[in-house]
Design an enzyme around this catalytic site. Structure first.
Site, mmCIF file in Angstrom:
data_model
loop_
_atom_site.group_PDB
_atom_site.id
_atom_site.type_symbol
_atom_site.label_atom_id
_atom_site.label_comp_id
_atom_site.label_asym_id
_atom_site.label_seq_id
_atom_site.Cartn_x
_atom_site.Cartn_y
_atom_site.Cartn_z
ATOM 1 N N ASP A 179 37.846 -5.443 70.267
ATOM 2 C CA ASP A 179 36.556 -5.416 70.954
ATOM 3 C C ASP A 179 35.438 -5.949 70.052
ATOM 4 O O ASP A 179 35.684 -6.375 68.914
ATOM 5 C CB ASP A 179 36.291 -3.965 71.400
ATOM 6 C CG ASP A 179 35.478 -3.863 72.670
ATOM 7 O OD1 ASP A 179 34.803 -4.832 73.036
ATOM 8 O OD2 ASP A 179 35.511 -2.783 73.289
ATOM 9 N N ASP A 234 31.947 -6.292 80.944
ATOM 10 C CA ASP A 234 32.939 -5.452 81.620
ATOM 11 C C ASP A 234 32.905 -5.553 83.148
ATOM 12 O O ASP A 234 31.841 -5.628 83.764
ATOM 13 C CB ASP A 234 32.728 -3.985 81.238
ATOM 14 C CG ASP A 234 33.072 -3.724 79.778
ATOM 15 O OD1 ASP A 234 33.311 -4.683 79.029
ATOM 16 O OD2 ASP A 234 33.070 -2.536 79.392
HETATM 17 C C1 GLA Z 1 33.990 -2.433 75.772
HETATM 18 C C2 GLA Z 1 35.111 -3.268 76.362
HETATM 19 C C3 GLA Z 1 35.809 -2.476 77.438
HETATM 20 C C4 GLA Z 1 36.351 -1.168 76.852
HETATM 21 C C5 GLA Z 1 35.249 -0.400 76.161
HETATM 22 C C6 GLA Z 1 35.788 0.772 75.369
HETATM 23 O O1 GLA Z 1 33.009 -2.176 76.717
HETATM 24 O O2 GLA Z 1 34.615 -4.470 76.882
HETATM 25 O O3 GLA Z 1 36.843 -3.242 78.028
HETATM 26 O O4 GLA Z 1 37.363 -1.483 75.930
HETATM 27 O O5 GLA Z 1 34.521 -1.222 75.256
HETATM 28 O O6 GLA Z 1 34.787 1.483 74.710
#
Ligand code: GLA
Length: 562
Positions: A179, A234
């Site tokens: 990430d 996301d």
């Molecule tokens: C970010 C990523 C998500 C998830 C969260 C976890 O937002 O883009 O897909 O993995 O972190 O905290």
């Protein structure tokens, strides 16, 4: 430096596709490869490595549990059990992945990450073993920063790459989602490269999913580091968010290739925020975009409709097609969106999506999707499973937010014209070009379609031909009907005297002409080739020993006698 060996495509499809399918790859993607390069005869191009020749499929808990208490060993084992029991493993779902919040907030005294003992009382090695015993693979999450995104701030991998990678390898980790939180504003490619190298150094094949959210155009650099990269922020479980991410990801089609995939985020299918019609659109579009298919719903409580969507083998086959092309938008007007994805057997997957709030007719034609030279076509509806025949019209009444998805297969090919004709009267069946798309009747230009100039070799211009950039390969279907090919080859004047490359003509797997190295200052050369009995004509250019810079390779005045 030796001349590069030509790239090899899968067997050429029976019917040619048009320019829109002559997808291109980002500059350098075909040549920079920081990960092990496999021997993959069936793939046109392997950017990231051999770990994901087709888009990865599996499960990740994030979209259903986030960091809730339900994220624990029982859940992960339950998912692995269902992968086997409900046929998901057989359908291709392989990875069982854990997202954020699997670790304790502090490393141990030796600096190692520690699995949360409440969620994972037996540790992660035991859990990985459980998953492996089912014939599945095990994935984990970290961040290319100091702290993960969760407010508790779990430790990230920045500065700990080698130690963390070694620990994960010792547990049997097969997949790392890496990430972008806690990144301290540091250079993105550098942070991900450090982990890519650390994973490689373990000696264990660990797929790297670059979760950089598309902030620094990862499609330009991540293919050299990992197998997939997030192109967006996301997803959430709403129609508007899902379709918005599809729109962003659709634009990046040229960057997808075997071993290197655009990732518009994990699936929300089954989580309850959309209708089943919308979830079918979600799944259809992700398959059409050759996206990773990571289930994000708790399969232990999923209903029949959810399983029916996730287990649609025809749609999965489009996602997993070995040609590895991401579908492209053919038309998008008034919320009616048509996408086409060329498939390895010469058929084309088509999605007809109605993004409006009322039923609408969405249509296209065989010509628009690049299948214009057959007498008739068979359309198989990949959701209803019905099939019908058409002379070229492709359309359907599509409910609001719905998608009709067809696999279109040519039936009955029109006879090729006899005599000698310009090759560019035909459409190619497959094209790979290292910089921008292959250009018809223009020089390569390097970037978007149509950016080239009149083909020009040492001051002589040509009205017909192909503008490519080595390394490149353009394939035409001949079907044994042609005898002879002639062409003038050379480095286009667009290269301003620089560059050098070799041109090869292949009849199926036999090389029938080779220019030897030609330079940007030397003369053009006429090549002729005997094509008698050949099923495919393959025009290949490769760098001639000095790298690929300025290798704008022209196939001028190409003539085919059939
Ligand atoms: C970010 C990523 C998500 C998830 C969260 C976890 O937002 O883009 O897909 O993995 O972190 O905290």
């Amino acid at each position: 430096m030796p001349i590069r060996t030509p790239v090899h495509f899968p067997a050429a499809p029976v019917v040619a596709l048009t320019l829109l399918l002559g997808g291109s790859l980002p500059a350098g993607a075909a040549t920079t490869n920081a990960r092990p390069t496999p021997s993959v005869p069936a793939a046109a191009h392997v950017a990231g490595g051999s770990l994901a020749l087709t888009p990865p499929m599996g499960f990740n808990n994030w979209n259903s549990t986030q960091c809730g208490a339900g994220f624990d060993e029982a859940m992960v084992k339950g998912i692995a059990d269902l992968f086997v029991a409900r046929g998901l493993k057989d359908a291709g779902y392989t990875y069982v992945n854990l997202d954020d919040c699997w670790a304790l907030p502090q490393r141990d005294a030796t600096g190692n990450l520690v699995p949360d003992p409440v969620r994972f009382p037996n540790g992660l090695k035991a859990l990985a073993d459980y998953v492996h015993d089912k014939g599945l693979k095990f994935g984990l999450y970290s961040t290319a920063g100091t702290r993960t995104c969760n407010s508790k701030g779990f430790p990230g991998g920045l500065g700990h790459e080698r130690q963390d990678a070694a620990l994960w390898a010792s547990w049997g980790v097969d997949f790392l989602k890496y990430d972008n939180c806690g990144n301290q504003g540091l250079d993105a490619p550098g942070r991900y490269r450090a982990m890519s190298e650390a994973l490689r150094a373990t000696g264990r094949p660990i797929l790297l999913s670059v979760c950089e959210w598309g902030q620094n155009k990862p499609w330009q650099w991540a293919p050299a580091l990992g197998e997939m990269w997030r192109t967006t922020y996301d997803i959430d479980d709403t129609w508007s968010r899902m379709i918005g991410l599809a729109h962003q990801n659709q634009k990046l089609a040229p960057y997808a290739a075997p071993g290197a995939w655009n990732d518009p985020d994990m699936l929300e299918v089954g989580n309850g925020g959309m209708t089943d019609t919308e979830y079918r659109t979600h799944f259809s579009l992700w398959a059409q975009m050759a996206a990773p298919l990571l289930i994000g719903t708790d399969l232990r409580t999923a209903d029949r409709a959810t399983y029916d969507i996730l287990l649609n083998r025809d749609v999965i086959a489009v996602d997993q097609d070995p040609l590895g092309r991401q579908g492209v938008v053919v038309s998008a007007t008034g919320g009616k969106v048509v996408m086409a994805k060329p498939l390895a057997d010469g058929s084309v997957a088509v999605t007809l999506t109605n993004e409006t709030a009322a039923t609408a007719t969405v249509s296209t034609t065989a010509t628009e999707i690049g299948l214009g030279n057959a007498d008739s076509y068979v359309l198989k509806d990949l959701w209803s499973k019905s099939a019908h025949s058409t002379g070229g019209a492709i359309g359907a009444s599509v409910p609001a937010h719905g998608t009709v998805m067809y696999r279109v297969t040519p039936a009955g090919q029109k006879a090729a014209a006899a005599g000698t004709h310009p090759l560019t009267d035909r459409v190619w069946s497959q094209a790979y070009n290292s910089h921008g798309p292959v250009e018809t009747d223009h020089s390569n230009g390097e970037k978007p379609a149509g950016d080239g100039r009149t083909l020009s070799l040492r001051g002589t211009t040509y009205g017909r031909g192909l503008g490519t950039h080595a390394p490149a390969e353009v394939v035409y279907h001949l079907g044994g009907e042609c005898e002879r090919f002639s062409v003038t080859v050379g480095i286009d004047d667009e290269s301003a005297g620089r560059g050098s490359a070799v041109f090869q003509i292949w009849r199926d797997d036999t090389k029938v002409a080779d220019s030897g190295p030609l330079t940007g200052t030397g003369p053009a050369k006429v090549l002729t080739a005997d094509l008698t009995g050949g099923q495919r004509l393959r025009l290949v250019t490769a760098a001639a020993g000095d790298g690929i810079d300025h290798d704008h390779t022209d196939w001028a005045d190409p003539r085919l006698t059939c």
